[in-house]
Design a protein around this motif. Structure first.
Motif, PDB file in Angstrom:
ATOM      1  N   UNK A  39       1.209  -0.943   0.326  1.00  0.00           N
ATOM      2  CA  UNK A  39       0.391   0.218  -0.119  1.00  0.00           C
ATOM      3  C   UNK A  39       0.856   0.732   0.144  1.00  0.00           C
ATOM      4  N   UNK A  40       1.679   1.041   0.672  1.00  0.00           N
ATOM      5  CA  UNK A  40       2.954   2.231   0.852  1.00  0.00           C
ATOM      6  C   UNK A  40       3.164   2.533  -0.091  1.00  0.00           C
ATOM      7  N   UNK A  41       4.254   1.555  -0.892  1.00  0.00           N
ATOM      8  CA  UNK A  41       4.611   1.447  -2.121  1.00  0.00           C
ATOM      9  C   UNK A  41       4.038   2.310  -3.352  1.00  0.00           C
TER      10      UNK A  41
ATOM     11  N   UNK B 166       6.772   2.110   7.535  1.00  0.00           N
ATOM     12  CA  UNK B 166       7.843   2.351   6.987  1.00  0.00           C
ATOM     13  C   UNK B 166       9.475   2.556   7.381  1.00  0.00           C
ATOM     14  N   UNK B 167       9.962   1.923   7.768  1.00  0.00           N
ATOM     15  CA  UNK B 167      11.678   1.239   7.584  1.00  0.00           C
ATOM     16  C   UNK B 167      11.409  -0.018   6.826  1.00  0.00           C
ATOM     17  N   UNK B 168       9.903  -0.683   7.573  1.00  0.00           N
ATOM     18  CA  UNK B 168       9.814  -2.204   6.717  1.00  0.00           C
ATOM     19  C   UNK B 168       9.766  -1.731   5.440  1.00  0.00           C
ATOM     20  N   UNK B 169       8.611  -1.078   5.057  1.00  0.00           N
ATOM     21  CA  UNK B 169       8.568  -1.845   3.457  1.00  0.00           C
ATOM     22  C   UNK B 169       9.554  -0.564   2.200  1.00  0.00           C
ATOM     23  N   UNK B 170      11.038  -0.025   3.112  1.00  0.00           N
ATOM     24  CA  UNK B 170      11.344   0.783   2.307  1.00  0.00           C
ATOM     25  C   UNK B 170      11.794   0.042   0.961  1.00  0.00           C
ATOM     26  N   UNK B 171      12.472  -0.979   1.004  1.00  0.00           N
ATOM     27  CA  UNK B 171      13.145  -1.688  -0.684  1.00  0.00           C
ATOM     28  C   UNK B 171      11.524  -1.825  -1.776  1.00  0.00           C
TER      29      UNK B 171
END
Length: 443
Positions: free
Chosen positions: A120-122, A244-249
């Motif tokens: 969702x964030x990406x 957010x940190x986990x989604x960085x890749x």
């Protein structure tokens, strides 16, 4: 700034080709060969996710239905376009290969709910940056696009080779034999048949290759048993978690995917208007990925799976790929159809894919030739960019010592090659500007 290049008289027939709507008796088989060539990807994606994330049979079944349905919805949206979403070009959409690996990594480290939240964030980030695409389009001249297209073809050949070898790293002779038979059937069909039959060469190869494979005992056609695909279930892993940190890749992947989207648009349009078409393509990817985040799938991306079929068959109608999307939706909602698709011998699918990706690779070489990259500094730039893209392809563990958040980006041959070409081309252009400015300066 102009909205894009004007359409020349030479280009108009090619533009019209995307608008041609074949009669139903031709559209269905043409659409079906796209489905057969691409359907293995969502099916394989689900099984790649299910094992490491320890999904239950019910979750796996729901995810398979969701992957097929979203692939279909995305293909229809890209082909037909709705209010600025969708490129209105003959594209198909699939779960992204690199995105799937990132999804599994995040899900394994933080849980599948966090992986869904990362999707969702990406997708939200991709929607946010598309308005600025027109300002960076000048970074992608024909030479850069030639590098990108060449590396797309090579990277997809590597992925297909892994389908042949399996986890063991080597292919059995019977597996290679089945793939070779499929390629031979496609080659013969394309060489000797005419009209609609020739345009269905990939479909004929898949059907003929499966028949020969089974008849010669090189493999089996084994439709999946059990419940097959089920109706997609909303939030199968629970409420998505936004970390957010986990989604960085995946956030980095969503930004770098614009480079690949640019190359695919050039590949699939004889009248490329990058400022118009790439944002439309990216917005459709982001919208369908948002749906995927709530249905448990990885990021959905417009794929190069069908571009080689378009070139190989000579049929570029967006109505055909829209038809393929409709068939995928039906396959995702009707369990027996998804079980049949899952039954295609992997070696046969791999053989058909090799023929398709070989065409894409040659197209990249063709584009580099038209950009006259064989002389002077441009030759070195193209060579270094292709080398940078090939390094992670030929040596997958090359960047193993780098931090985990950057490895997926460095390990993508398409991304690394494209970024290298963009940077080197920009440096060369800057140097040329300074030289010309110095030459024009008064003594």
């Amino acid at each position: 700034m102009a909205d894009g290049p004007s359409v020349t008289a030479e280009q108009r027939p090619a533009v019209a080709a995307a608008e041609v709507r074949p009669p139903l008796r031709r559209l269905l088989p043409l659409a079906l060969q796209h489905v057969l060539a691409m359907a293995a990807a969502p099916v394989a994606t689900v099984f790649l996710i299910a094992a490491p994330l320890h999904l239950t049979p019910s979750q796996t079944s729901s995810l398979l239905g969701a992957a097929l349905v979203l692939s279909g919805v995305g293909s229809v949206l890209q082909s037909l376009g709705v209010r600025g979403f969708g490129a209105r070009l003959p594209f198909v959409m699939l779960p992204g290969g690199a995105a799937t690996a990132l999804f599994v990594q995040i899900g394994r480290d933080h849980g599948p709910a966090v992986a869904s939240g990362s999707v969702l964030l990406a997708a939200a980030l991709l929607l946010a940056v598309t308005p600025w695409y027109r300002w960076v389009v000048r970074l992608f001249p024909p030479a850069v696009m030639g590098v990108t297209v060449l590396l797309v073809g090579i990277s997809m050949v590597r992925v297909t080779a892994q389908l042949l070898t399996g986890p063991g790293g080597s292919a059995a002779p019977r597996t290679l034999g089945a793939a070779a038979l499929t390629v031979a059937v496609i080659l013969l069909a394309h060489r000797w048949l005419r009209g609609a039959w020739r345009q269905s060469a990939v479909l004929i190869g898949l059907v003929g290759g499966t028949g020969l494979t089974v008849a010669l005992g090189l493999g089996s056609f084994a439709p999946a048993t059990g419940a097959g695909a089920a109706l997609p279930r909303l939030m199968p892993f629970g409420t998505p978690v936004l970390d957010l940190p986990a989604a960085l890749p995946l956030l980095l992947f969503s930004l770098t995917s614009l480079a690949e989207a640019t190359g695919q648009t050039v590949l699939n349009s004889e009248e490329p208007d990058l400022r118009r078409d790439v944002p439309r393509l990216a917005r459709a990817d982001a919208l369908v990925s948002l749906l995927g985040g709530f249905l448990g799938t990885p990021t959905m991306v417009t794929s190069a799976e069908n571009i080689g079929i378009n070139r190989l068959t000579g049929v570029r109608s967006r109505h055909v790929t829209a038809g393929a999307g409709c068939l995928l939706i039906v396959a995702g909602l009707i369990p027996p159809l998804s079980r049949l698709v899952a039954g295609l011998p992997p070696a046969v699918v791999a053989g058909a894919a090799l023929a398709v990706y070989a065409v894409i690779t040659v197209m990249g070489v063709e584009m580099l030739g038209k950009a006259r990259c064989w002389e002077g500094p441009d030759a070195l730039i193209a060579g270094l960019a292709v080398t940078a893209g090939l390094l992670p392809v030929v040596t997958p563990a090359l960047y193993g010592a780098f931090p985990g958040w950057i490895r997926p980006v460095l390990g993508s041959g398409v991304v690394m090659g494209t970024l290298t070409a963009v940077l080197l081309h920009a440096l060369l252009a800057t140097a040329r500007t300074h030289r010309s400015g110095a030459g024009a300066a008064p003594a």
